[in-house]
Design a protein around this motif. Structure first.
Motif, PDB file in Angstrom:
ATOM      1  N   PHE A  48       0.827  -1.205   0.000  1.00 31.41           N
ATOM      2  CA  PHE A  48       0.000   0.000   0.000  1.00 31.41           C
ATOM      3  C   PHE A  48       0.859   1.252   0.000  1.00 31.41           C
ATOM      4  O   PHE A  48       0.650   2.172  -0.805  1.00 31.41           O
ATOM      5  CB  PHE A  48      -0.930   0.006   1.219  1.00 31.41           C
ATOM      6  N   PHE A  49       1.844   1.297   0.893  1.00 35.39           N
ATOM      7  CA  PHE A  49       2.683   2.488   0.955  1.00 35.39           C
ATOM      8  C   PHE A  49       3.539   2.633  -0.305  1.00 35.39           C
ATOM      9  O   PHE A  49       3.680   3.741  -0.838  1.00 35.39           O
ATOM     10  CB  PHE A  49       3.556   2.459   2.203  1.00 35.39           C
ATOM     11  N   ALA A  50       4.100   1.549  -0.810  1.00 36.41           N
ATOM     12  CA  ALA A  50       4.980   1.636  -1.976  1.00 36.41           C
ATOM     13  C   ALA A  50       4.207   1.894  -3.262  1.00 36.41           C
ATOM     14  O   ALA A  50       4.581   2.766  -4.058  1.00 36.41           O
ATOM     15  CB  ALA A  50       5.794   0.351  -2.106  1.00 36.41           C
ATOM     16  N   GLN A  51       3.114   1.177  -3.469  1.00 33.44           N
ATOM     17  CA  GLN A  51       2.385   1.245  -4.733  1.00 33.44           C
ATOM     18  C   GLN A  51       1.369   2.375  -4.779  1.00 33.44           C
ATOM     19  O   GLN A  51       1.155   2.978  -5.833  1.00 33.44           O
ATOM     20  CB  GLN A  51       1.680  -0.088  -4.992  1.00 33.44           C
ATOM     21  N   ASP A  52       0.728   2.646  -3.652  1.00 35.52           N
ATOM     22  CA  ASP A  52      -0.341   3.654  -3.634  1.00 35.52           C
ATOM     23  C   ASP A  52       0.137   5.022  -3.155  1.00 35.52           C
ATOM     24  O   ASP A  52      -0.305   6.042  -3.668  1.00 35.52           O
ATOM     25  CB  ASP A  52      -1.497   3.184  -2.750  1.00 35.52           C
ATOM     26  N   MET A  53       1.035   5.024  -2.174  1.00 36.90           N
ATOM     27  CA  MET A  53       1.509   6.287  -1.604  1.00 36.90           C
ATOM     28  C   MET A  53       2.876   6.711  -2.141  1.00 36.90           C
ATOM     29  O   MET A  53       3.331   7.811  -1.865  1.00 36.90           O
ATOM     30  CB  MET A  53       1.583   6.176  -0.080  1.00 36.90           C
ATOM     31  N   GLY A  54       3.537   5.810  -2.874  1.00 39.74           N
ATOM     32  CA  GLY A  54       4.841   6.136  -3.441  1.00 39.74           C
ATOM     33  C   GLY A  54       5.963   6.190  -2.422  1.00 39.74           C
ATOM     34  O   GLY A  54       6.995   6.817  -2.663  1.00 39.74           O
ATOM     35  N   LEU A  55       5.775   5.522  -1.283  1.00 44.59           N
ATOM     36  CA  LEU A  55       6.759   5.573  -0.194  1.00 44.59           C
ATOM     37  C   LEU A  55       7.180   4.152   0.185  1.00 44.59           C
ATOM     38  O   LEU A  55       6.352   3.368   0.655  1.00 44.59           O
ATOM     39  CB  LEU A  55       6.154   6.268   1.032  1.00 44.59           C
TER      40      LEU A  55
END
Length: 264
Positions: free
Chosen positions: A171-178
């Motif tokens: 979620f953080f890597a793919q959706d939030m870019g983090l």
């Protein structure tokens, strides 16, 4: 070997642990999260009251029992996180914060997770972490969960990995870019969040190949279900029945990696 986890007599009273916004807001967070999770799991919701934490672990455990494809479990858990936020927020956050201000974004999300996630995970603290293989220092970019409530209540390493660790990282890597690396410790039930750190192959391998927990309700019965995509009928029925029953802490060791995990 089997992970025994921390001693049961040292278990915190999670009901008394509240986030910085207070018990009232924690209850709202719990109810909203449970409703979103129930939508993704499908079928009837838990019979426990909507504000009862046990309803969340029941839903997560049922999702892992009923779905043979661990990738699908991870997608539904990630979709639960996505549904909590306005649809426009993740992509805009990537553009406005994650890409231009990665360190600031990492610190912001560490604090946001502390504020909005204490009710789910238990006592947490912001800490400093290494965010690269070269030891680059990330001040206040970490969140240490001192003893994870979700893991302790579910008593299942695969529920932890498939319903929390991997979907949250995605979620953080793919959706939030983090980038985010989560490192659960199955002996102490600690979990280290490192925002801004990309998961490495060794960390992921160790999480996916962890032994079953001694008190896991599945007791290895779901190994065939997840590894072969077929229900091991007799053992699965026993596991499903015992999932909410009193567990024997002296049950024999499972002896191999968690039954619901494997290499994709």
């Amino acid at each position: 070997a089997v992970s025994t986890g921390p001693p049961a007599d040292t278990k915190p009273n999670y009901q008394e642990i509240t986030g910085p916004l207070g018990k009232w807001m924690d209850t709202i967070f719990l109810v909203v999260f449970r409703m979103k999770l129930a939508e993704q799991v499908g079928g009837p919701d838990s019979t426990k009251p909507l504000w009862d934490y046990g309803g969340i672990t029941e839903l997560a455990s049922r999702m892992n029992r009923e779905i043979s494809d661990r990738g699908e479990i991870q997608k539904r858990a990630q979709a639960t996180l996505q549904s909590i936020f306005p649809s426009w927020l993740p992509s805009q956050y990537d553009v406005l914060f994650s890409k231009p201000f990665p360190a600031f974004s990492a610190r912001m999300n560490a604090w946001a997770t502390y504020v909005g996630g204490t009710w789910l995970m238990g006592e947490c603290e912001i800490n400093d972490v290494n965010v690269t293989d070269t030891g680059e220092f990330g001040k206040d970019q970490g969140l240490l969960v001192k003893r994870c409530r979700f893991l302790e209540e579910s008593q299942c390493a695969s529920v932890c990995v498939n319903s929390c660790k991997i979907p949250t990282q995605n979620f953080f890597a793919q959706d939030m870019g983090l980038p985010l690396t989560m490192e659960p410790n199955y002996e102490t039930f600690e979990c280290q969040f490192s925002f801004g750190k990309t998961p490495d192959e060794e960390t992921e391998r160790l999480a996916k190949t962890t032994p079953c927990l001694m008190k896991c309700a599945a007791a290895g019965a779901l190994r065939q279900f997840h590894d072969e995509g077929a229900i091991a009928t007799n053992n699965l029925a026993t596991a499903a029945t015992s999932a909410n029953a009193e567990l024997d802490p002296l049950q024999p060791p499972i002896g191999s990696k968690c039954s619901m995990m494997g290499e994709d």
